[in-house]
Design a protein around this motif. Structure first.
Motif, PDB file in Angstrom:
ATOM      1  N   ILE A  99       0.848  -1.156  -0.003  1.00 45.89           N
ATOM      2  CA  ILE A  99      -0.109  -0.012   0.027  1.00 45.89           C
ATOM      3  C   ILE A  99       0.844   1.391  -0.046  1.00 45.89           C
ATOM      4  CG2 ILE A  99      -1.620   1.330   1.175  1.00 45.89           C
ATOM      5  CD1 ILE A  99      -2.857  -1.376   2.324  1.00 45.89           C
ATOM      6  N   PRO A 100       0.718   1.921  -1.095  1.00 46.32           N
ATOM      7  CA  PRO A 100       1.551   3.209  -1.292  1.00 46.32           C
ATOM      8  C   PRO A 100       1.537   4.072  -0.070  1.00 46.32           C
ATOM      9  CG  PRO A 100       0.555   2.667  -3.303  1.00 46.32           C
ATOM     10  CD  PRO A 100      -0.166   1.983  -2.265  1.00 46.32           C
ATOM     11  N   ASP A 101       2.627   4.606   0.653  1.00 52.35           N
ATOM     12  CA  ASP A 101       2.670   5.927   1.677  1.00 52.35           C
ATOM     13  C   ASP A 101       2.047   5.285   3.030  1.00 52.35           C
ATOM     14  OD1 ASP A 101       3.477   7.497  -0.404  1.00 52.35           O
ATOM     15  OD2 ASP A 101       1.887   8.031  -1.038  1.00 52.35           O
ATOM     16  N   LEU A 102       1.653   4.096   3.177  1.00 49.05           N
ATOM     17  CA  LEU A 102       1.351   3.667   4.391  1.00 49.05           C
ATOM     18  C   LEU A 102       2.449   2.544   5.077  1.00 49.05           C
ATOM     19  CD1 LEU A 102      -0.781   3.549   6.574  1.00 49.05           C
ATOM     20  CD2 LEU A 102      -1.742   1.682   5.381  1.00 49.05           C
ATOM     21  N   GLU A 103       2.940   2.998   6.287  1.00 46.95           N
ATOM     22  CA  GLU A 103       3.889   1.983   6.799  1.00 46.95           C
ATOM     23  C   GLU A 103       3.172   1.380   7.853  1.00 46.95           C
ATOM     24  OE1 GLU A 103       8.133   2.850   9.269  1.00 46.95           O
ATOM     25  OE2 GLU A 103       6.712   4.657   8.685  1.00 46.95           O
ATOM     26  N   ILE A 104       3.205   0.156   7.814  1.00 43.41           N
ATOM     27  CA  ILE A 104       2.547  -0.791   8.759  1.00 43.41           C
ATOM     28  C   ILE A 104       3.492  -1.461   9.574  1.00 43.41           C
ATOM     29  CG2 ILE A 104       1.069  -2.719   9.370  1.00 43.41           C
ATOM     30  CD1 ILE A 104      -0.130  -1.913   6.755  1.00 43.41           C
ATOM     31  N   LYS A 105       3.628  -1.650  10.838  1.00 53.89           N
ATOM     32  CA  LYS A 105       4.466  -2.224  11.880  1.00 53.89           C
ATOM     33  C   LYS A 105       3.630  -3.149  12.706  1.00 53.89           C
ATOM     34  CE  LYS A 105       8.713  -1.700  14.715  1.00 53.89           C
ATOM     35  NZ  LYS A 105       9.696  -0.985  15.193  1.00 53.89           N
ATOM     36  N   ALA A 106       4.201  -4.238  12.807  1.00 50.53           N
ATOM     37  CA  ALA A 106       3.383  -5.244  13.901  1.00 50.53           C
ATOM     38  C   ALA A 106       3.961  -5.390  15.315  1.00 50.53           C
ATOM     39  CB  ALA A 106       3.165  -6.575  13.189  1.00 50.53           C
ATOM     40  N   PHE A 107       3.297  -5.592  16.189  1.00 44.24           N
ATOM     41  CA  PHE A 107       3.873  -5.733  17.567  1.00 44.24           C
ATOM     42  C   PHE A 107       3.083  -6.659  18.398  1.00 44.24           C
ATOM     43  CE2 PHE A 107       4.343  -1.351  16.383  1.00 44.24           C
ATOM     44  CZ  PHE A 107       5.597  -0.920  16.596  1.00 44.24           C
ATOM     45  N   LYS A 108       3.739  -7.206  19.363  1.00 48.04           N
ATOM     46  CA  LYS A 108       2.948  -8.212  20.189  1.00 48.04           C
ATOM     47  C   LYS A 108       1.881  -7.494  20.992  1.00 48.04           C
ATOM     48  CE  LYS A 108       6.748 -11.499  20.529  1.00 48.04           C
ATOM     49  NZ  LYS A 108       7.518 -12.586  21.573  1.00 48.04           N
ATOM     50  N   ARG A 109       1.040  -8.142  21.353  1.00 46.50           N
ATOM     51  CA  ARG A 109      -0.211  -7.688  22.022  1.00 46.50           C
ATOM     52  C   ARG A 109       0.216  -6.726  23.303  1.00 46.50           C
ATOM     53  NH1 ARG A 109      -4.779  -9.705  23.535  1.00 46.50           N
ATOM     54  NH2 ARG A 109      -5.693  -7.690  23.345  1.00 46.50           N
ATOM     55  N   ASP A 110       1.200  -7.385  23.953  1.00 47.97           N
ATOM     56  CA  ASP A 110       1.766  -6.579  25.167  1.00 47.97           C
ATOM     57  C   ASP A 110       2.675  -5.643  25.127  1.00 47.97           C
ATOM     58  OD1 ASP A 110       4.230  -8.072  24.441  1.00 47.97           O
ATOM     59  OD2 ASP A 110       4.337  -9.333  26.203  1.00 47.97           O
ATOM     60  N   GLN A 111       2.814  -5.118  23.767  1.00 50.82           N
ATOM     61  CA  GLN A 111       3.591  -3.770  23.408  1.00 50.82           C
ATOM     62  C   GLN A 111       3.038  -2.835  23.019  1.00 50.82           C
ATOM     63  OE1 GLN A 111       6.115  -6.262  20.355  1.00 50.82           O
ATOM     64  NE2 GLN A 111       8.058  -5.601  21.666  1.00 50.82           N
ATOM     65  N   LYS A 112       1.714  -2.810  23.710  1.00 43.57           N
ATOM     66  CA  LYS A 112       0.996  -1.276  23.112  1.00 43.57           C
ATOM     67  C   LYS A 112       1.599  -0.198  23.395  1.00 43.57           C
ATOM     68  CE  LYS A 112      -3.762   0.579  23.743  1.00 43.57           C
ATOM     69  NZ  LYS A 112      -4.798   0.601  24.266  1.00 43.57           N
ATOM     70  N   VAL A 113       2.374  -0.230  24.484  1.00 41.00           N
ATOM     71  CA  VAL A 113       3.036   1.226  24.783  1.00 41.00           C
ATOM     72  C   VAL A 113       4.001   1.581  23.627  1.00 41.00           C
ATOM     73  CG1 VAL A 113       4.661   2.370  26.276  1.00 41.00           C
ATOM     74  CG2 VAL A 113       2.646   1.175  27.316  1.00 41.00           C
ATOM     75  N   GLU A 114       4.857   0.540  23.513  1.00 49.59           N
ATOM     76  CA  GLU A 114       5.748   0.805  22.263  1.00 49.59           C
ATOM     77  C   GLU A 114       5.212   1.036  20.827  1.00 49.59           C
ATOM     78  OE1 GLU A 114       5.607  -1.975  24.436  1.00 49.59           O
ATOM     79  OE2 GLU A 114       7.499  -2.317  25.110  1.00 49.59           O
ATOM     80  N   ALA A 115       3.964   0.253  20.550  1.00 46.97           N
ATOM     81  CA  ALA A 115       3.189   0.498  19.428  1.00 46.97           C
ATOM     82  C   ALA A 115       2.842   2.146  19.381  1.00 46.97           C
ATOM     83  CB  ALA A 115       2.045  -0.243  18.997  1.00 46.97           C
ATOM     84  N   GLU A 116       2.251   2.596  20.436  1.00 40.94           N
ATOM     85  CA  GLU A 116       1.851   3.897  20.550  1.00 40.94           C
ATOM     86  C   GLU A 116       2.901   4.977  20.518  1.00 40.94           C
ATOM     87  OE1 GLU A 116      -0.706   3.609  24.186  1.00 40.94           O
ATOM     88  OE2 GLU A 116      -2.393   3.795  22.897  1.00 40.94           O
ATOM     89  N   ALA A 117       4.016   4.558  20.831  1.00 44.73           N
ATOM     90  CA  ALA A 117       5.274   5.282  20.801  1.00 44.73           C
ATOM     91  C   ALA A 117       5.761   5.536  19.262  1.00 44.73           C
ATOM     92  CB  ALA A 117       6.576   5.128  21.708  1.00 44.73           C
ATOM     93  N   TRP A 118       5.736   4.291  18.583  1.00 47.50           N
ATOM     94  CA  TRP A 118       6.013   4.150  17.237  1.00 47.50           C
ATOM     95  C   TRP A 118       4.974   5.197  16.626  1.00 47.50           C
ATOM     96  CZ3 TRP A 118       3.471   2.200  13.168  1.00 47.50           C
ATOM     97  CH2 TRP A 118       4.178   2.059  11.640  1.00 47.50           C
ATOM     98  N   LEU A 119       3.795   4.965  16.698  1.00 49.57           N
ATOM     99  CA  LEU A 119       2.708   5.872  15.968  1.00 49.57           C
ATOM    100  C   LEU A 119       2.917   7.331  16.164  1.00 49.57           C
ATOM    101  CD1 LEU A 119      -0.333   3.942  16.698  1.00 49.57           C
ATOM    102  CD2 LEU A 119       0.506   4.103  14.499  1.00 49.57           C
ATOM    103  N   SER A 120       3.446   7.662  17.220  1.00 51.72           N
ATOM    104  CA  SER A 120       3.855   9.104  17.725  1.00 51.72           C
ATOM    105  C   SER A 120       4.804   9.777  17.062  1.00 51.72           C
ATOM    106  CB  SER A 120       3.690   9.335  19.098  1.00 51.72           C
ATOM    107  OG  SER A 120       2.520   9.098  19.479  1.00 51.72           O
TER     108      SER A 120
END
Length: 121
Positions: A99-120
């Protein structure tokens, strides 16, 4: 189950679990478009819990709406996917590669804090 929450002006949180049928898929896709109205350079956080593939008819519906959904996806720049299923991690990141111009990164479910930090970032 498919729950969509607009967290702020440019972020959606989506929780998916179980198996979607055609009616649920229709409602979910409509709600995604509705709740993303006005989002620019958006971010999404998908939390995938006990996911099962949608019904065959629901998959057909999703593919039939693919052109319209590509317009929806252009509103977003990043998506973090929380899942403990290896195949879902791989599928999510593959989707981000195609998908052009969309960056997707997967995290384990217990890594919500890390996922939110990456999104920010």
């Amino acid at each position: 189950m498919f729950t969509i929450t607009r967290v702020d002006a440019n972020r959606l949180d989506i929780e998916m679990s179980g198996k979607l049928d055609t009616e649920q898929m229709q409602k979910a896709l409509d709600e995604l478009v509705e709740k993303s109205e006005g989002i620019v350079n958006g971010r999404m956080l998908y939390d995938i819990v006990e996911y099962k593939l949608p019904t065959f008819d629901a998959i057909i519906l999703e593919f039939s709406r693919f052109p319209a959904m590509m317009g929806f996806m252009k509103q977003f720049k990043k998506a973090a996917v929380l899942t403990d299923k290896t195949w879902l991690k791989m599928a999510s990141e593959f989707e981000g590669a195609v998908i052009p111009d969309l960056e997707i990164k997967a995290f384990k479910r217990d890594q919500k804090v890390e996922a939110e930090a990456w999104l920010s970032q």
